[in-house]
Design a protein around this motif. Structure first.
Motif, PDB file in Angstrom:
ATOM      1  N   SER A   1      -4.417   0.686   5.913  1.00 20.39           N
ATOM      2  CA  SER A   1      -4.736   0.267   4.541  1.00 20.39           C
ATOM      3  C   SER A   1      -5.816  -0.806   4.458  1.00 20.39           C
ATOM      4  CB  SER A   1      -3.465  -0.253   3.851  1.00 20.39           C
ATOM      5  OG  SER A   1      -2.902  -1.349   4.550  1.00 20.39           O
TER       6      SER A   1
ATOM      7  N   LYS B   1      -0.689   8.757  10.074  1.00 22.69           N
ATOM      8  CA  LYS B   1      -0.968   7.560   9.264  1.00 22.69           C
ATOM      9  C   LYS B   1      -0.472   7.745   7.827  1.00 22.69           C
ATOM     10  CE  LYS B   1      -5.766   8.952   8.181  1.00 22.69           C
ATOM     11  NZ  LYS B   1      -5.746  10.272   8.818  1.00 22.69           N
ATOM     12  N   ASN B   2      -0.017   6.611   7.251  1.00 22.78           N
ATOM     13  CA  ASN B   2       0.354   6.526   5.832  1.00 22.78           C
ATOM     14  C   ASN B   2       1.333   7.613   5.396  1.00 22.78           C
ATOM     15  OD1 ASN B   2      -1.389   4.348   5.741  1.00 22.78           O
ATOM     16  ND2 ASN B   2      -3.074   5.493   4.837  1.00 22.78           N
TER      17      ASN B   2
ATOM     18  N   TYR C   1       0.829  -1.212   0.000  1.00 18.28           N
ATOM     19  CA  TYR C   1       0.000   0.000   0.000  1.00 18.28           C
ATOM     20  C   TYR C   1       0.861   1.261   0.000  1.00 18.28           C
ATOM     21  CZ  TYR C   1      -3.746   3.227   1.292  1.00 18.28           C
ATOM     22  OH  TYR C   1      -4.638   4.263   1.297  1.00 18.28           O
ATOM     23  N   ILE C   2       1.939   1.238   0.797  1.00 18.06           N
ATOM     24  CA  ILE C   2       2.850   2.389   0.852  1.00 18.06           C
ATOM     25  C   ILE C   2       4.240   1.891   0.485  1.00 18.06           C
ATOM     26  CG2 ILE C   2       3.812   4.226   2.289  1.00 18.06           C
ATOM     27  CD1 ILE C   2       1.447   3.866   4.163  1.00 18.06           C
TER      28      ILE C   2
ATOM     29  N   LYS D   1       2.633  -0.778  11.562  1.00 12.26           N
ATOM     30  CA  LYS D   1       1.240  -0.868  11.130  1.00 12.26           C
ATOM     31  C   LYS D   1       0.301  -0.831  12.333  1.00 12.26           C
ATOM     32  CE  LYS D   1       2.104  -3.599   6.952  1.00 12.26           C
ATOM     33  NZ  LYS D   1       1.865  -4.887   6.261  1.00 12.26           N
TER      34      LYS D   1
ATOM     35  N   GLU E   1       0.621   2.368   9.310  1.00 12.17           N
ATOM     36  CA  GLU E   1      -0.053   2.155   8.020  1.00 12.17           C
ATOM     37  C   GLU E   1      -1.526   1.874   8.262  1.00 12.17           C
ATOM     38  OE1 GLU E   1      -0.295  -1.296   4.647  1.00 12.17           O
ATOM     39  OE2 GLU E   1       1.736  -0.664   5.213  1.00 12.17           O
TER      40      GLU E   1
END
Length: 367
Positions: free
Chosen positions: A227, A255-256, A37-38, A195, A225
């Motif tokens: 996601s 976040k992210n 995702y990242i 995460k 994270e």
């Protein structure tokens, strides 16, 4: 030289390893089973090849749900054609699933590519001795695979006191950016990255020093994270904990965050804490060292082998709030020593986590 990395996904822990090869003028490709995702593709974009139809059908029938798509296999004929055309010299193959490992090993052998197996497990091979059976199948398979594919094996993890000199087994250290920031030591500023899942122990960490956070004006930044739905559930739970305990002025949750922006957070903190349980090999600990942060992790974290206890960081007993609190209290009680530990942390990273150190070890692997 042309080098291929075959990994489940393009994890941040190999970014600077890839950069080290690119600096040497090597042509490098990364082949993955899936995209995260990242992920940071600023140096290289990974390739994912068309999946074998048979494995796609199997996954649909049996509804397999695995971490990092472990049942994935590329279309063999097309993949062999691609590899033969590109003529790679070496392939770093992350051991990830028995079928995948052997199928890809056969393909690499057909294409005349030298195999280097990569695992994030200790060089002392203790992971092969988890049982005391008369016949240790895991150990037999390990050496059998090295023999039939005439391969070598590398890991970025080793016990500090382990004397290694075993044919075909090598230590190949992690690489991180080295940035000598002028950190602020007027108070304790803690960063943690992971995460938003239970195993990362964010709430456990806050609970371990709950009374000290406001009393000592500790500032804590938690980066994670977000996601999927499981992440979201834990994220909301974490926000609720912070609000319930009136920590909004001391605990900041982000976040992210893109990987290339993480270094802005390293330079604004002075202690990195990884409270996770059973963390295979966290690169964030080492990135923090490369910026001069003192680091703390549990005794089940793979990269604890880079921490010299009481010198550049501390190791606490896994899932022990009491022991984690004890280690943080050591720092609060002697901030002058803490500042000296920061210098030791950077110097250790400069010697052990540099691109030059990696290249020296890599040349030893291929000679």
């Amino acid at each position: 030289m042309k080098i291929l990395f075959l990994v489940p996904r393009y994890h941040t822990n190999i970014i600077e390893t890839i950069n080290s090869h690119l600096k040497l003028g090597h042509k490098v490709e990364i082949h993955v089973k899936n995209y995260g995702y990242i992920e940071d593709y600023s140096n290289l974009k990974p390739l994912k090849f068309e999946e074998l139809y048979f494995t796609k059908v199997l996954k649909k029938i049996f509804k397999f749900k695995t971490i990092n798509n472990s049942f994935y296999l590329p279309q063999p004929i097309k993949y062999i054609s691609y590899l033969k055309k590109n003529k790679f010299n070496y392939a770093f193959l992350r051991v990830h699933g028995l079928v995948y490992t052997y199928v890809i090993s056969c393909i690499l052998k057909i294409c005349g590519i030298k195999i280097i197996y990569y695992q994030q497990t200790n060089l002392d091979l203790s992971f092969l001795n988890v049982n005391n059976r008369f016949i240790n199948i895991r150990k037999i398979e390990f050496y059998f695979r090295l023999k039939i594919f005439n391969a070598k094996w590398v890991t970025p993890l080793k016990n500090n006191d382990y004397k290694y000199n075993i044919k075909k087994l090598f230590y190949l250290p992690f690489v991180v950016k080295l940035k000598k920031y002028k950190l602020n030591f007027t108070n304790l500023n803690i960063l943690t990255i992971g995460k938003f899942v239970n195993r990362k122990n964010h709430i456990f960490f806050l609970e371990s020093i709950l009374d000290l956070i406001i009393l000592k004006n500790i500032k804590i930044t938690i980066v994670g994270e977000l996601s999927n739905n499981d992440h979201y559930i834990y994220y909301k739970k974490l926000l609720s904990f912070v609000k319930k305990n009136k920590l909004q002025n001391n605990v900041f949750i982000k976040k992210n965050i893109d990987h290339n922006k993480i270094y802005n957070l390293y330079k604004n903190n002075n202690l990195f804490v990884l409270p996770s349980t059973n963390e295979p090999a966290a690169i964030s600990i080492l990135e923090a060292m490369g910026c001069g942060l003192v680091t703390i992790c549990s005794n089940t974290c793979g990269t604890r082998t880079y921490i010299k206890n009481g010198k550049n960081g501390y190791i606490f007993k896994d899932n022990s709030k009491k022991d984690l609190r004890k280690k943080i209290t050591f720092i609060l009680d002697d901030m002058n020593k803490f500042k000296k530990m920061s210098d030791i942390s950077y110097n250790f990273a400069n010697s052990n986590l540099s691109s030059e150190n990696y290249i020296n070890h890599f040349e030893n692997v291929i000679k």
